[in-house]
Each structure stands twice: as structure tokens, then as C-alpha cells.
Design a protein around this motif. Structure first.
Motif, PDB file in Angstrom:
ATOM      1  N   LEU A 393     101.186  33.058  35.064  1.00 21.08           N
ATOM      2  CA  LEU A 393     100.704  32.958  33.691  1.00 21.08           C
ATOM      3  C   LEU A 393      99.603  33.979  33.401  1.00 21.08           C
ATOM      4  CD1 LEU A 393     100.590  29.069  33.340  1.00 21.08           C
ATOM      5  CD2 LEU A 393     102.161  30.636  32.151  1.00 21.08           C
ATOM      6  N   TYR A 394      98.780  34.247  34.405  1.00 27.82           N
ATOM      7  CA  TYR A 394      97.704  35.222  34.243  1.00 27.82           C
ATOM      8  C   TYR A 394      98.265  36.615  33.975  1.00 27.82           C
ATOM      9  CZ  TYR A 394      93.515  37.951  35.524  1.00 27.82           C
ATOM     10  OH  TYR A 394      92.461  38.822  35.545  1.00 27.82           O
ATOM     11  N   PHE A 395      99.277  37.008  34.732  1.00 23.05           N
ATOM     12  CA  PHE A 395      99.793  38.366  34.586  1.00 23.05           C
ATOM     13  C   PHE A 395     100.588  38.576  33.311  1.00 23.05           C
ATOM     14  CE2 PHE A 395      98.120  39.024  38.683  1.00 23.05           C
ATOM     15  CZ  PHE A 395      97.934  40.394  38.776  1.00 23.05           C
ATOM     16  N   VAL A 396     101.045  37.518  32.673  1.00 20.22           N
ATOM     17  CA  VAL A 396     101.711  37.670  31.376  1.00 20.22           C
ATOM     18  C   VAL A 396     100.778  37.301  30.229  1.00 20.22           C
ATOM     19  CG1 VAL A 396     104.012  37.366  32.307  1.00 20.22           C
ATOM     20  CG2 VAL A 396     102.771  35.364  31.469  1.00 20.22           C
ATOM     21  N   GLY A 397      99.513  37.025  30.530  1.00 17.41           N
ATOM     22  CA  GLY A 397      98.523  36.783  29.482  1.00 17.41           C
ATOM     23  C   GLY A 397      98.661  35.452  28.784  1.00 17.41           C
ATOM     24  N   ARG A 398      99.117  34.426  29.502  1.00 15.54           N
ATOM     25  CA  ARG A 398      99.380  33.144  28.847  1.00 15.54           C
ATOM     26  C   ARG A 398      98.615  31.971  29.456  1.00 15.54           C
ATOM     27  NH1 ARG A 398     102.972  34.512  25.193  1.00 15.54           N
ATOM     28  NH2 ARG A 398     104.519  36.126  25.683  1.00 15.54           N
ATOM     29  N   VAL A 399      97.557  32.234  30.186  1.00 16.04           N
ATOM     30  CA  VAL A 399      96.768  31.140  30.753  1.00 16.04           C
ATOM     31  C   VAL A 399      96.209  30.251  29.648  1.00 16.04           C
ATOM     32  CG1 VAL A 399      94.651  30.583  32.022  1.00 16.04           C
ATOM     33  CG2 VAL A 399      96.226  32.325  32.908  1.00 16.04           C
ATOM     34  N   TYR A 400      95.738  30.883  28.570  1.00 17.60           N
ATOM     35  CA  TYR A 400      95.102  30.093  27.499  1.00 17.60           C
ATOM     36  C   TYR A 400      96.073  29.102  26.883  1.00 17.60           C
ATOM     37  CZ  TYR A 400      97.468  32.117  23.494  1.00 17.60           C
ATOM     38  OH  TYR A 400      98.418  32.464  22.571  1.00 17.60           O
ATOM     39  N   GLU A 401      97.364  29.441  26.848  1.00 16.78           N
ATOM     40  CA  GLU A 401      98.365  28.550  26.260  1.00 16.78           C
ATOM     41  C   GLU A 401      98.590  27.305  27.120  1.00 16.78           C
ATOM     42  OE1 GLU A 401     102.051  30.534  25.440  1.00 16.78           O
ATOM     43  OE2 GLU A 401     101.042  32.392  24.855  1.00 16.78           O
ATOM     44  N   ARG A 403      96.210  26.032  29.394  1.00 21.58           N
ATOM     45  CA  ARG A 403      94.930  25.715  30.019  1.00 21.58           C
ATOM     46  C   ARG A 403      94.817  24.240  30.395  1.00 21.58           C
ATOM     47  NH1 ARG A 403      90.284  28.032  30.842  1.00 21.58           N
ATOM     48  NH2 ARG A 403      88.377  26.797  30.862  1.00 21.58           N
ATOM     49  N   GLU A 404      95.098  23.353  29.476  1.00 16.39           N
ATOM     50  CA  GLU A 404      94.950  21.927  29.751  1.00 16.39           C
ATOM     51  C   GLU A 404      95.922  21.471  30.834  1.00 16.39           C
ATOM     52  OE1 GLU A 404      92.409  20.265  28.604  1.00 16.39           O
ATOM     53  OE2 GLU A 404      91.857  22.140  27.618  1.00 16.39           O
ATOM     54  N   GLU A 405      97.140  21.993  30.767  1.00 12.21           N
ATOM     55  CA  GLU A 405      98.145  21.681  31.787  1.00 12.21           C
ATOM     56  C   GLU A 405      97.680  22.136  33.170  1.00 12.21           C
ATOM     57  OE1 GLU A 405     102.058  24.152  33.126  1.00 12.21           O
ATOM     58  OE2 GLU A 405     101.804  23.815  30.971  1.00 12.21           O
ATOM     59  N   LEU A 406      97.086  23.322  33.246  1.00 14.03           N
ATOM     60  CA  LEU A 406      96.604  23.836  34.523  1.00 14.03           C
ATOM     61  C   LEU A 406      95.443  23.012  35.049  1.00 14.03           C
ATOM     62  CD1 LEU A 406      96.788  27.644  33.717  1.00 14.03           C
ATOM     63  CD2 LEU A 406      98.136  26.462  35.471  1.00 14.03           C
ATOM     64  N   LEU A 407      94.517  22.682  34.179  1.00 10.57           N
ATOM     65  CA  LEU A 407      93.346  21.919  34.610  1.00 10.57           C
ATOM     66  C   LEU A 407      93.726  20.524  35.105  1.00 10.57           C
ATOM     67  CD1 LEU A 407      90.794  22.950  31.838  1.00 10.57           C
ATOM     68  CD2 LEU A 407      90.683  23.525  34.279  1.00 10.57           C
ATOM     69  N   ALA A 408      94.850  20.010  34.600  1.00 14.27           N
ATOM     70  CA  ALA A 408      95.295  18.683  35.029  1.00 14.27           C
ATOM     71  C   ALA A 408      96.155  18.729  36.287  1.00 14.27           C
ATOM     72  CB  ALA A 408      96.081  18.023  33.896  1.00 14.27           C
ATOM     73  N   ASP A 409      96.535  19.919  36.714  1.00 12.63           N
ATOM     74  CA  ASP A 409      97.405  20.056  37.878  1.00 12.63           C
ATOM     75  C   ASP A 409      96.643  19.666  39.144  1.00 12.63           C
ATOM     76  OD1 ASP A 409      98.697  21.438  40.215  1.00 12.63           O
ATOM     77  OD2 ASP A 409     100.068  22.137  38.672  1.00 12.63           O
ATOM     78  N   PRO A 410      97.186  18.744  39.960  1.00 13.01           N
ATOM     79  CA  PRO A 410      96.461  18.328  41.173  1.00 13.01           C
ATOM     80  C   PRO A 410      96.232  19.482  42.143  1.00 13.01           C
ATOM     81  CG  PRO A 410      98.705  17.423  41.139  1.00 13.01           C
ATOM     82  CD  PRO A 410      98.442  17.985  39.782  1.00 13.01           C
ATOM     83  N   GLY A 411      97.149  20.453  42.186  1.00 11.96           N
ATOM     84  CA  GLY A 411      96.951  21.600  43.059  1.00 11.96           C
ATOM     85  C   GLY A 411      95.790  22.467  42.613  1.00 11.96           C
TER      86      GLY A 411
END
Length: 457
Positions: A393-401, A403-411
Motif C-alpha cells: 500500500l505504501y508503494f502505491v500511495g494508498r496507506v491513507y485509504e 489507515r484504520e484497517e491497518l491500525l486494527a490489524d493484529p500483525g
């Protein structure tokens, strides 16, 4: 260095390019006096709106240079996520899509900002120029400059079985002769010391292509080229001409964890010139990362590599009032495969395959590192999957889209408990840094007053 095994520390294994060699700013000789016949391109009328497609880091390997065997594939798989085994189809898909478009919907120009080939193979350059010619046959000019991979490259190989055989790589004179018809030979102004030139997209709009990969000053703009750039910008200012500049390497930082090897060695001086003359936009690549930075009134868009998922084409739309907008689109590889009758299931489902390939091969080893932290096997697998997904997601510039999903990821949460590790630090950095849309941009004007310089990442 193996041809495609450009492995960096884990945090940058997703595609950040290697540092360049040489850091001196030298006065380059007039090595581009190749007898090129110049004929100025016919530009759009003053005040015309214009659309440009921007490609960078194509990394095309000519099909004639590989047997596509298992040893070649294993080598590619140990790389940085570039789908080199499909690089020809990816670039060809862009030419084919332009040909399919109605004439009124085609871009007014295509810019190719370097690393046109995998490692500077002469045969790969010949294939690139063939595809560029197909674009120009559609009435769309192509403007090209070299990247750090394209000239005198000792890693230029042909791959057969388990062996790699050295092949010819062009020097800068040969490159100039091959690519003169793609911008340089049709320029309104050209630098005799490099492949830099100003192309008149419209009477009141120039694209200034800056070559920082000469033999005399690799990784920087040489003294003669800097002087030429200042003269070019001064003339544009006098004539009221808006300017967009293009470099292969970056002028601004796009990742604060990696401050070296991606920007020009004399980027400060180049930025100073651009801001002094009110240039508001530079387009670049090199870092393989989709990212937008701003400093002192200069905005730089680094478009991610065409050879990696999501196979971005940057679309720059310049309005009649010289405001501008930028967004990305993906090369239609699957459409090209269907159109050409391919039976390759990977190509026919390319968006999904390209993403899966990048996830599998761009960020290897996170699971082993996680296991070393004493977590369970299940947790290590979660950490690996999460790190790979965040990196993609970082390399395609889509982390911000996401963000909440990533922060909730147990990994991800587990990595944030281990930010003393390189991968944990990288995960934290990306989540803290990426809080905006990196795929779209609106600029009120292409010319702006000089601002206060400050680093951005």
C-alpha cells in the motif's frame, strides 16, 4: 551486483532504488554533438489545455534477452517486486491503449523519465524505441531522458539457463542517437553537455527535461547544464512561459528514513534555481514510490515504477489558465493481453497477479524476523502478512485509504510493540508519515512566487 537482485535492507526492499555512483559536479564536455538534425516540434497554440501521460522506471528487458526459464524466474523473484518477466507486455500495453483511444482522448504527450531498460541493455533500448515509435505513430510525441540504469551498465546481461552473459550497453552518445527523435531533437532549447532540453508543449508551456545521468556528472546536473537551465528558465520568465520540469532522480525527499541515494547530489542548487524562477512542479521517479512532497513552493510528484503493481501512469492535466491537476491510472495489461489473444492467465488477470507478485516478492523475510522476537508461529505469520500488505500500500500511495484497517490489524499491532527493530521502525514510520492522498494533486498555478525552503517527506 546481479542484474535484478537489488536487495536493500528490509525496510526498503519494496523497490527503493540503489544509490548512484559518483558525486562530483563536473563541467561535462559537449559529448552530445552527434550530428543530430534538430527540427522544432509543432506546439499547441498559446492557452491550450494539455494532457500528459507520465511514465517512469519502465525497466524493460527485451524478450530476446531471456529464455524465461526457471533460473531466470528465480533470479527475478529474488528482486524488488518488479515484474521483469512481463516488462515487455506492460510497456506495450501503454502503446496499445493509446492506439485504442479515440484521437480526441489521446494525451498530448507521453513523458518517459528514465530507467527505460532493466539494466541498460542495447537490445532493450531498441525495443523501447520501437514501442515509443508506435506511440508517436498515433500522433502523440514521446519525451524521454535516461535514468541511472540506462547507460554503460555493467549489469547488462542476456539470461539463458543458469547463466548470464554480458551484452552491450550504450554510452551517452549512442543513447542520444537512439532517442534524439523522442523530444531532444525536436526541442526549442537543448543543452550541448547533456540530454537536457526544453520541449514546447504549447507556445506558452514548456516541459524542461533534465538529464542527471551523464558520464561526466552521474547523479547530478553538471555545471554547464545548471547554467543552461538558468538561461532556459530566465527566457521562459521573460516570455511569460509556464514550465514543468522533469528529472529521473528526486529533487525532494520522499522517505525520511532514506535521505541519500534518491535525490540528486546537488538537489539543493537545482531546487534553488527552480524556486527562484517560480517553477511549481517537478515530476520524477527513481524511488519506485508513489509520493508527493512540497518545499518552498516547489511540489514534486514521484510516480511509482511502471514495472511494479499498480503499474502507474501519472496523468497531468494542465488547464488553459495553467493550473494543473495530477492523478494516476494503471496500465491496462489485461486488456492488452486479451486484445493480442494471449492465453497467459497471469496477464489476463493482471491487476490481481501484479499485486500478488509484489506482495510475495518485495518484502521477504519479515516472518523470520518476527519469529526471532519470540512470538508464536501464528503471530509471526500475521506480522509477515501485515508488513507485506503495508509495504504494498505504501508503494502505491494508498496507506491513507486503509489507515484504520491497518491500525486494527493484529500483525501491525505486534510490529508496533517492537519498533526497536528495523521492520517495526519502518511500520511505525509509514503509518506516521502517510496521512494524505499520494495519487492526486491540484496546483492553482504552474508558476509560483519563491517560498521558504523546508524539507518535506
Amino acid at each position: 551486483m546481479a542484474a535484478v537482485n537489488r536487495l536493500l535492507a528490509l525496510a526498503c526492499a519494496g523497490g527503493l532504488a540503489l544509490a548512484l555512483g559518483g558525486c562530483r559536479e563536473e563541467e561535462a564536455p559537449a559529448a552530445f554533438d552527434t550530428g543530430i538534425a534538430f527540427s522544432q516540434a509543432e506546439s499547441l497554440p498559446d492557452g491550450s489545455a494539455a494532457t500528459v501521460w507520465f511514465l517512469t522506471d519502465l525497466h524493460l528487458l527485451a524478450p530476446s534477452l531471456t529464455d524465461y526459464g526457471p533460473d531466470f524466474q528465480a533470479l527475478i523473484d529474488r528482486g524488488d517486486g518488479k515484474a521483469t518477466h512481463y516488462s515487455d507486455e506492460i510497456v506495450a500495453s501503454v502503446a496499445a491503449e493509446i492506439a485504442r483511444l479515440p484521437e480526441a482522448e489521446r494525451p498530448d504527450a507521453v513523458i518517459a523519465a528514465g530507467d527505460l531498460t532493466l539494466n541498460g541493455e542495447l537490445e532493450s533500448h531498441r525495443r523501447v524505441t520501437e514501442l515509443f515509435s508506435a506511440i508517436e505513430d498515433c500522433g502523440v510525441p514521446v519525451l524521454a531522458i535516461p535514468g541511472n540504469h540506462d547507460l554503460n551498465n555493467p549489469s547488462a546481461y542476456r539470461y539463458e539457463g543458469s547463466k548470464a552473459y554480458p551484452v552491450e550497453s550504450p554510452d551517452q552518445r549512442a543513447f542520444a542517437e537512439m532517442y534524439a527523435g523522442f523530444g531532444y531533437g525536436e526541442s526549442i532549447r537543448h543543452d550541448p553537455a547533456s540530454f537536457s532540453y526544453a520541449y514546447p508543449l504549447a507556445g506558452d508551456l514548456w516541459v524542461v527535461m533534465l538529464d542527471a545521468n551523464t558520464e561526466a556528472a552521474p547523479g547530478s546536473l553538471g555545471a554547464q547544464t545548471l547554467a543552461w537551465l538558468e538561461e532556459t528558465l530566465a527566457e521562459a520568465e521573460r516570455e511569460g512561459i509556464a514550465v514543468v520540469t522533469v528529472t529521473h532522480q528526486n529533487l525532494l525527499r520522499h522517505n525520511a528514513q532514506f535521505p541519500y541515494g534518491y535525490t540528486l547530489y546537488n538537489c539543493d542548487r537545482v531546487r534553488e534555481l527552480l524556486t527562484d524562477y517560480g517553477v511549481a512542479l517537478n515530476l520524477s521517479g527513481h524511488i519506485h514510490l508513489q509520493h508527493i512532497s512540497e518545499s518552498g513552493g516547489l511540489t514534486e510528484v514521484a510516480t511509482s515504477s511502471l514495472s511494479v503493481s499498480e503499474n502507474h501512469i501519472g496523468v497531468l492535466e494542465i488547464a488553459a489558465d495553467r493550473s494543473a491537476g495530477y492523478h494516476t491510472r494503471s496500465a491496462d495489461v489485461a486488456g492488452y493481453a486479451a486484445e493480442t489473444g494471449s492465453e497467459d492467465e497471469n496477464l489476463l488477470a493482471y491487476p490481481e497477479y501484479g499485486t500478488a507478485y509484489f506482495l510475495a516478492h518485495s518484502f521477504r523475510g519479515a516472518e523470520n524476523l518476527a519469529a526471532d522476537l519470540g512470538v508464536s508461529e501464528e503471530e509471526a505469520a500475521q506480522m509477515n502478512d501485515a508488513a507485506c500488505r503495508l509495504n504494498q500500500l505504501y508503494f502505491v500511495g494508498r496507506v491513507y485509504e486503509h489507515r484504520e484497517e491497518l491500525l486494527a490489524d493484529p500483525g501491525i499491532r505486534l510490529w508496533l510493540d517492537h519498533t526497536d527493530t528495523r521492520t517495526g521502525s519502518y511500520v511505525r514510520y509509514v503509518l506516521e508519515a502517510e496521512k494524505k492522498d499520494e495519487n492526486t494533486l491540484t496546483l492553482p498555478a504552474l508558476r509560483t512566487p519563491a517560498g521558504t525552503e523546508e524539507d518535506a517527506a
